[in-house]
Enzyme design. Sequence first.
Site, PDB file in Angstrom:
ATOM      1  CG  HIS A 194      40.955  51.309  37.274  1.00 14.94           C
ATOM      2  ND1 HIS A 194      40.914  50.249  36.412  1.00 14.94           N
ATOM      3  CD2 HIS A 194      41.508  50.832  38.415  1.00 14.94           C
ATOM      4  CE1 HIS A 194      41.400  49.181  37.016  1.00 14.94           C
ATOM      5  NE2 HIS A 194      41.772  49.506  38.238  1.00 14.94           N
TER       6      HIS A 194
ATOM      7  CG  ASP B 258      41.640  41.765  32.306  1.00 12.83           C
ATOM      8  OD1 ASP B 258      40.697  42.550  32.129  1.00 12.83           O
ATOM      9  OD2 ASP B 258      41.980  41.358  33.435  1.00 12.83           O
TER      10      ASP B 258
ATOM     11  CG  HIS C 121      45.269  48.311  33.773  1.00 11.52           C
ATOM     12  ND1 HIS C 121      44.429  49.345  33.432  1.00 11.52           N
ATOM     13  CD2 HIS C 121      44.454  47.311  34.205  1.00 11.52           C
ATOM     14  CE1 HIS C 121      43.175  48.976  33.668  1.00 11.52           C
ATOM     15  NE2 HIS C 121      43.168  47.752  34.125  1.00 11.52           N
TER      16      HIS C 121
ATOM     17  CE  LYS D 284      41.754  38.460  36.365  1.00  9.63           C
ATOM     18  NZ  LYS D 284      41.791  39.700  37.144  1.00  9.63           N
TER      19      LYS D 284
ATOM     20  CE  LYS E 122      45.186  44.795  43.587  1.00 11.06           C
ATOM     21  NZ  LYS E 122      44.923  44.726  42.176  1.00 11.06           N
TER      22      LYS E 122
HETATM   23  C1  BG6 Z   1      40.737  45.549  35.523  1.00 17.99           C
HETATM   24  C2  BG6 Z   1      40.815  44.152  35.000  1.00 17.99           C
HETATM   25  O1  BG6 Z   1      40.881  46.478  34.481  1.00 17.99           O
HETATM   26  O2  BG6 Z   1      41.765  45.764  36.478  1.00 17.99           O
HETATM   27  C3  BG6 Z   1      40.682  43.164  36.131  1.00 17.99           C
HETATM   28  O3  BG6 Z   1      39.774  43.940  34.063  1.00 17.99           O
HETATM   29  C4  BG6 Z   1      41.691  43.455  37.205  1.00 17.99           C
HETATM   30  O4  BG6 Z   1      40.821  41.834  35.670  1.00 17.99           O
HETATM   31  C5  BG6 Z   1      41.657  44.923  37.606  1.00 17.99           C
HETATM   32  O5  BG6 Z   1      41.370  42.643  38.327  1.00 17.99           O
HETATM   33  C6  BG6 Z   1      42.794  45.261  38.532  1.00 17.99           C
HETATM   34  O6  BG6 Z   1      42.620  46.558  39.013  1.00 17.99           O
HETATM   35  P1  BG6 Z   1      43.218  47.004  40.404  1.00 17.99           P
HETATM   36  O7  BG6 Z   1      42.921  48.454  40.499  1.00 17.99           O
HETATM   37  O8  BG6 Z   1      42.522  46.180  41.438  1.00 17.99           O
HETATM   38  O9  BG6 Z   1      44.680  46.683  40.353  1.00 17.99           O
END
Ligand code: BG6
Length: 523
Positions: free
Chosen positions: A217, A274, A279, A379, A384
């Site tokens: 994503h 993860d 990402h 985490k 954030k």
């Molecule tokens: C996910 C992970 O792919 O991405 C999660 O499995 C993580 O652990 C998340 O929290 C973070 O996504 P975003 O879009 O909130 O940065």
Amino acid sequence: MKTAPFEEGIEPQPATASCQVEDFGIAPQNCLGGEPLSPCIIIIFGASGDLTFRKLIPALFRLHCNMGLPHPIRIVGCARTPMDDGEFRESLKTGVLAGGVHDVSCWDAFAACVRYRPLEYLDPGDYRLLARYLEELDEESGTQGNRIFYLAVPPALYETVSRCLGAAGLAQEGMDGKRWSRIVVEKPFGRDLESAAVLDRVLHENFLEHQVFRIDHYLAKETVQNVLMLRFANSIFEPVWNRQFIEKVKIIAAETLGVGKRAGYYEEAGVLRDMFQNHMMQLLSLTAMEPPSHFETELVRDEKSKVFRALRPFPVEQLYEFLVSGRYEAGIVDGARVPGYLEEPGVSSGSLTPTFASMKVFIDNWRWQGVPFYLTSGKRLAKKLTEIQIHFREVPHSIFRHVIGQRIHKNVLTLGIHPDEKISLVFQTKNPGATLRLRPVTMDFHYSQNYAGPLLDAYEKALIDCMRGDQMLFWRQDAVELTWSFLSPILERCETCTDRSRMIFPYEAGTWGPAEASRLEEG
Ligand code: BG6
């Protein structure tokens, strides 16, 4: 509290120069524009799970509200939980409202497109029944035999579901290209190089590559897509986008969330599987890749793969100098007391799973030779924050140094992904007044500035592209394998070395991770 290792070098900016967006007479575009989408049925396996509830249905619902879905469309949830259509719709409505989607006025029309079918994932008979049901639904609603199978199930079920779909004839497409069938898998794509290759082989027993959508994503986030626009639709950045002008690059994905209810998955994955294999690697490749000759799916994906191929093999013998891992302990996040990782439900007391990692990597090619890329994710951190920072070199010679006797701060270009979707540049100006002093200021462009259309969230964009059959924002298997080839030796080393527990540094929740992380930049 110590500052973020990645905030070093940037003074609090006393002034902000924001920029104006020129519209050049172009009417605001509706981001849902483009070719009309073909009617289809989206079948979500794992329909009673968190991903469906928190991401997929809210994304589909928002698309529906913005008239971004094809007409007709049907959404069929499948899971083991016995439920009827009405109960399923009610459970989703709660999720949609909790997700902050407040325009419920069009809920009834959306809900009318939603169905539910209980299904045992391991029972091939259930897939045959599903196939028949989908045909009936086609007849009844005009969805023309087009299907997207979205696997929002634990990765351990991917192979079984894919095989059962194939056995039930659900992977087949029409010869005329009219009746299509696509399968969407979420990361993690395997847990190492070998298992990723096995998964791919199994998917390909029934699906061809153009039918497989490996979703990440992050790639579908507006600001992530914008990295290539910034780099390759402007002439001023590319000439300085190299080792001659750039000192280092920092890519940060910090989260305040803990592991939540996902310990079962996370205990097996840890932060490297993860966040890094997917990402972080995608953000790295977009920052570092060469321009493709055209903005076309395979050409873009070719360039990304070249970056992964050029990653310098990680010096596992010097792990300490290139990687710092950590695990959160109890602390305060957003004003609330939170437990440590080991106290989270489902986490074993002897767990050695890292929830934080900071890594220094190099790309061995002409453009990037010698430039360190620092990738950091964790985490339960202080904030954030997802961003890419390009740190430029200091001026080669400061004509002001003997007059003002101060260091000149380097220019930093920040591509903000979250919470601020922005591009900002820190540069030096003269501090107004009689005394000669410099002050760093920022010039900001906020992504939503002067834009009236709906901003698509990542899942909305990914779902639209899947309905369009456009794989540009999805992983290609060679890239999956290249990134695993890079990460697998690190994981193996971390997971097998005798002093494993000493390699995971504790950090208090609500801070910026273990203090040791700063040593990566010192080395
Ligand atoms: C996910 C992970 O792919 O991405 C999660 O499995 C993580 O652990 C998340 O929290 C973070 O996504 P975003 O879009 O909130 O940065």
